[in-house]
Write a protein that holds these residues in place. Sequence first.
Motif, PDB file in Angstrom:
ATOM      1  N   ASP A 181       0.808  -1.223   0.000  1.00  0.00           N
ATOM      2  CA  ASP A 181       0.000   0.000   0.000  1.00  0.00           C
ATOM      3  C   ASP A 181       0.835   1.264   0.000  1.00  0.00           C
ATOM      4  OD1 ASP A 181      -2.144  -1.701   0.090  1.00  0.00           O
ATOM      5  OD2 ASP A 181      -2.767  -1.209   2.128  1.00  0.00           O
ATOM      6  N   TYR A 182       1.998   1.238   0.661  1.00  0.00           N
ATOM      7  CA  TYR A 182       2.746   2.486   0.843  1.00  0.00           C
ATOM      8  C   TYR A 182       4.121   2.489   0.184  1.00  0.00           C
ATOM      9  CZ  TYR A 182      -0.865   3.365   4.301  1.00  0.00           C
ATOM     10  OH  TYR A 182      -2.080   3.548   4.921  1.00  0.00           O
ATOM     11  N   GLY A 183       4.681   1.333  -0.082  1.00  0.00           N
ATOM     12  CA  GLY A 183       5.963   1.261  -0.762  1.00  0.00           C
ATOM     13  C   GLY A 183       7.148   1.477   0.152  1.00  0.00           C
ATOM     14  N   ALA A 184       8.252   0.843  -0.197  1.00  0.00           N
ATOM     15  CA  ALA A 184       9.453   0.916   0.636  1.00  0.00           C
ATOM     16  C   ALA A 184      10.015   2.323   0.708  1.00  0.00           C
ATOM     17  CB  ALA A 184      10.515  -0.048   0.099  1.00  0.00           C
ATOM     18  N   SER A 185       9.880   3.083  -0.373  1.00  0.00           N
ATOM     19  CA  SER A 185      10.447   4.439  -0.367  1.00  0.00           C
ATOM     20  C   SER A 185       9.735   5.342   0.632  1.00  0.00           C
ATOM     21  CB  SER A 185      10.358   5.047  -1.771  1.00  0.00           C
ATOM     22  OG  SER A 185       9.003   5.107  -2.204  1.00  0.00           O
ATOM     23  N   THR A 186       8.438   5.164   0.811  1.00  0.00           N
ATOM     24  CA  THR A 186       7.697   5.943   1.804  1.00  0.00           C
ATOM     25  C   THR A 186       8.051   5.505   3.216  1.00  0.00           C
ATOM     26  OG1 THR A 186       5.836   6.271   0.291  1.00  0.00           O
ATOM     27  CG2 THR A 186       5.398   6.541   2.645  1.00  0.00           C
ATOM     28  N   LEU A 187       8.189   4.205   3.412  1.00  0.00           N
ATOM     29  CA  LEU A 187       8.401   3.672   4.752  1.00  0.00           C
ATOM     30  C   LEU A 187       9.837   3.840   5.236  1.00  0.00           C
ATOM     31  CD1 LEU A 187       6.404   0.341   4.333  1.00  0.00           C
ATOM     32  CD2 LEU A 187       5.593   2.457   5.381  1.00  0.00           C
ATOM     33  N   LEU A 188      10.806   3.742   4.323  1.00  0.00           N
ATOM     34  CA  LEU A 188      12.211   3.714   4.729  1.00  0.00           C
ATOM     35  C   LEU A 188      13.065   4.765   4.047  1.00  0.00           C
ATOM     36  CD1 LEU A 188      12.675  -0.168   4.617  1.00  0.00           C
ATOM     37  CD2 LEU A 188      12.573   1.242   6.685  1.00  0.00           C
ATOM     38  N   GLY A 189      12.471   5.627   3.248  1.00  0.00           N
ATOM     39  CA  GLY A 189      13.237   6.567   2.452  1.00  0.00           C
ATOM     40  C   GLY A 189      13.897   7.667   3.267  1.00  0.00           C
ATOM     41  N   ASP A 190      15.085   8.107   2.810  1.00  0.00           N
ATOM     42  CA  ASP A 190      15.824   9.256   3.345  1.00  0.00           C
ATOM     43  C   ASP A 190      15.953   9.245   4.862  1.00  0.00           C
ATOM     44  OD1 ASP A 190      17.257  11.623   3.170  1.00  0.00           O
ATOM     45  OD2 ASP A 190      15.458  12.866   3.369  1.00  0.00           O
ATOM     46  N   PRO A 191      16.576   8.219   5.432  1.00  0.00           N
ATOM     47  CA  PRO A 191      16.721   8.179   6.896  1.00  0.00           C
ATOM     48  C   PRO A 191      17.705   9.222   7.401  1.00  0.00           C
ATOM     49  CG  PRO A 191      17.962   6.389   5.880  1.00  0.00           C
ATOM     50  CD  PRO A 191      17.190   7.049   4.771  1.00  0.00           C
ATOM     51  N   GLN A 192      17.354   9.862   8.502  1.00  0.00           N
ATOM     52  CA  GLN A 192      18.204  10.866   9.147  1.00  0.00           C
ATOM     53  C   GLN A 192      18.516  10.394  10.560  1.00  0.00           C
ATOM     54  OE1 GLN A 192      19.302  13.684   7.479  1.00  0.00           O
ATOM     55  NE2 GLN A 192      18.238  12.834   5.686  1.00  0.00           N
ATOM     56  N   PHE A 193      19.806  10.352  10.876  1.00  0.00           N
ATOM     57  CA  PHE A 193      20.202   9.844  12.188  1.00  0.00           C
ATOM     58  C   PHE A 193      20.089  10.930  13.251  1.00  0.00           C
ATOM     59  CE2 PHE A 193      23.378   9.086  15.524  1.00  0.00           C
ATOM     60  CZ  PHE A 193      22.999   7.816  15.936  1.00  0.00           C
ATOM     61  N   ASP A 194      19.494  10.562  14.402  1.00  0.00           N
ATOM     62  CA  ASP A 194      19.425  11.442  15.564  1.00  0.00           C
ATOM     63  C   ASP A 194      19.811  10.614  16.788  1.00  0.00           C
ATOM     64  OD1 ASP A 194      18.391  14.000  16.979  1.00  0.00           O
ATOM     65  OD2 ASP A 194      17.315  12.372  17.986  1.00  0.00           O
ATOM     66  N   GLY A 195      20.885  11.023  17.457  1.00  0.00           N
ATOM     67  CA  GLY A 195      21.439  10.222  18.545  1.00  0.00           C
ATOM     68  C   GLY A 195      20.484  10.000  19.699  1.00  0.00           C
ATOM     69  N   VAL A 196      19.745  11.038  20.073  1.00  0.00           N
ATOM     70  CA  VAL A 196      18.846  10.932  21.221  1.00  0.00           C
ATOM     71  C   VAL A 196      17.721   9.939  20.938  1.00  0.00           C
ATOM     72  CG1 VAL A 196      17.198  12.170  22.658  1.00  0.00           C
ATOM     73  CG2 VAL A 196      19.387  13.234  22.057  1.00  0.00           C
ATOM     74  N   SER A 197      17.051  10.086  19.794  1.00  0.00           N
ATOM     75  CA  SER A 197      15.953   9.175  19.475  1.00  0.00           C
ATOM     76  C   SER A 197      16.459   7.756  19.208  1.00  0.00           C
ATOM     77  CB  SER A 197      15.163   9.693  18.266  1.00  0.00           C
ATOM     78  OG  SER A 197      16.009   9.873  17.153  1.00  0.00           O
ATOM     79  N   PHE A 198      17.694   7.636  18.724  1.00  0.00           N
ATOM     80  CA  PHE A 198      18.283   6.325  18.517  1.00  0.00           C
ATOM     81  C   PHE A 198      18.485   5.607  19.855  1.00  0.00           C
ATOM     82  CE2 PHE A 198      22.073   3.581  17.784  1.00  0.00           C
ATOM     83  CZ  PHE A 198      21.526   2.735  16.821  1.00  0.00           C
ATOM     84  N   LEU A 199      18.993   6.327  20.834  1.00  0.00           N
ATOM     85  CA  LEU A 199      19.164   5.738  22.167  1.00  0.00           C
ATOM     86  C   LEU A 199      17.816   5.404  22.799  1.00  0.00           C
ATOM     87  CD1 LEU A 199      22.100   7.834  23.663  1.00  0.00           C
ATOM     88  CD2 LEU A 199      22.128   5.416  23.052  1.00  0.00           C
ATOM     89  N   LEU A 200      16.800   6.227  22.535  1.00  0.00           N
ATOM     90  CA  LEU A 200      15.460   5.914  23.033  1.00  0.00           C
ATOM     91  C   LEU A 200      14.961   4.608  22.438  1.00  0.00           C
ATOM     92  CD1 LEU A 200      12.824   6.546  24.511  1.00  0.00           C
ATOM     93  CD2 LEU A 200      12.123   7.906  22.534  1.00  0.00           C
ATOM     94  N   ALA A 201      15.211   4.400  21.139  1.00  0.00           N
ATOM     95  CA  ALA A 201      14.800   3.156  20.495  1.00  0.00           C
ATOM     96  C   ALA A 201      15.502   1.960  21.136  1.00  0.00           C
ATOM     97  CB  ALA A 201      15.102   3.206  18.996  1.00  0.00           C
ATOM     98  N   ILE A 202      16.790   2.101  21.421  1.00  0.00           N
ATOM     99  CA  ILE A 202      17.526   1.027  22.098  1.00  0.00           C
ATOM    100  C   ILE A 202      16.905   0.749  23.464  1.00  0.00           C
ATOM    101  CG2 ILE A 202      19.741   0.383  23.125  1.00  0.00           C
ATOM    102  CD1 ILE A 202      21.127   1.954  20.910  1.00  0.00           C
TER     103      ILE A 202
END
Length: 469
Positions: A181-202
């Motif tokens: 329905d949404y395609g890989a480019s919409t779901l995973l396209g142009d990722p931007q790294f952010d250290g704080v939110s990355f640590l929150l995900a961990i």
Amino acid sequence: MGAATTVERRSIEPIPAEERHGSPRSQFTLWFGANMQITAVVDGALAVVFGADAMWAIIGLLIGNVAGGAVMALHSAQGPRLGLPQMISSRAQFGVLGAALPLVLVIIMYLGFAATGTVLSGQAITKILHVDASWIGIVIFGALTFVVAAFGYRWIHALGRVATVMGILGFAWLTYKLFADYGASTLLGDPQFDGVSFLLAISLGAGWQLTFGPYVADYSRYLPEDTPERTTFLSTFAGSVVGSMWSMTLGALIASVPKNGFLGNQVGFVGDLAGGGAIAFVIYCVIVVGKLTVNTLNAYGGSMTMLTTATGFTRSSVVRPVLRMACVFGFLAASVLVALVASADFLDSFKNFVLVLLMVFTPWSAINLVDYYLVSRERVDVPALFDRHGRYGAWNVPALVTYVVGVVAQIPFLAQELYTGPITDALGGADISWIIGLLLTAAIYYPWAKRTSNPPEQMIRYDDDRVPA
């Protein structure tokens, strides 16, 4: 133990050799099925909701799940060797009465997860029944949980196998529909790294796994004693991590869809994603079965923990099935009441709940594992776990002091809605309190316990004729 249709008669006492059964494969299906569920989807979505791009959120969740899953599976490996519920073994570290401190907090954890999970399950049941009153679904779900948890161990594992099959089929369809329905480019396209939110995900991934630690051995304790620890570890680890990562990945991808509406209607969005109509009905059933599996773990583990707490003071080592069932009923009645009055602002409350639990349970996990694997070296005096005047005594000061220090030390590193620690501010808002809780607690407890503990020369267990009938 009798036929699978009978009510389990064991509770907190050691499981005798002639009643041991099953294989480590049952650990995989139980923990895989328990993690293929809507709350894990919500947990994965939170990583994106609070700032991470989907790809980095998935990577962070994977790191957290692997780290936390390894700790959790080490607890599971204790089950076949000891033949005891998880929190009974805490008496070897905290003392027969001192273990009540983490035990009470564990009961609160079970209650919180049961209540929050019941909210989402109630939504699914109301959609299945086509009724508007959410309380109907909540009450029905509580009743279903009681039936399985009351019958006990065999029923719980059977439900895990059903949840595994249904989860694979349902989540495979949802994953396909999401990309179609949404395609890989919409779901995973142009990722931007952010250290704080990355640590929150961990932290979200690690917290999810670590909070299984206080009850994971409850569901491996019937395995034969000669079951290899490595096999138990790998079966539990694989089932829990693979199941949770599939669910959390789906949640992170769903949350990355622009204007998706998932926050306001998690269950409804998943049903619409499935395609509506009959297929949505099937997905709602998948949601209910997955949540029923993990909620049964909460109720069963909660009742075991309540009994462990009470029997430390009453000096009982055997609990009749009717009393265990009464504890299950009381626990579920409380969780249903909480679910009925606390369904608002679910996502935000759940995020904070998971991270607070990390602060409370990482020190307990560190103490239990360090003592069992490094200090006692898997040598436990099982009869002394039921005797406050025995080897472990009523209170174990080193463990209790270390536990409190481990909890308090995390406060400056917290990132909570009501409180953000000063060190967290310096880190830009990243919450690393769980890492401090694990490492600092282990560093303090290990040398102290090596000097003060008195482990037996070899495992001392109940002889078969000493296990209460």
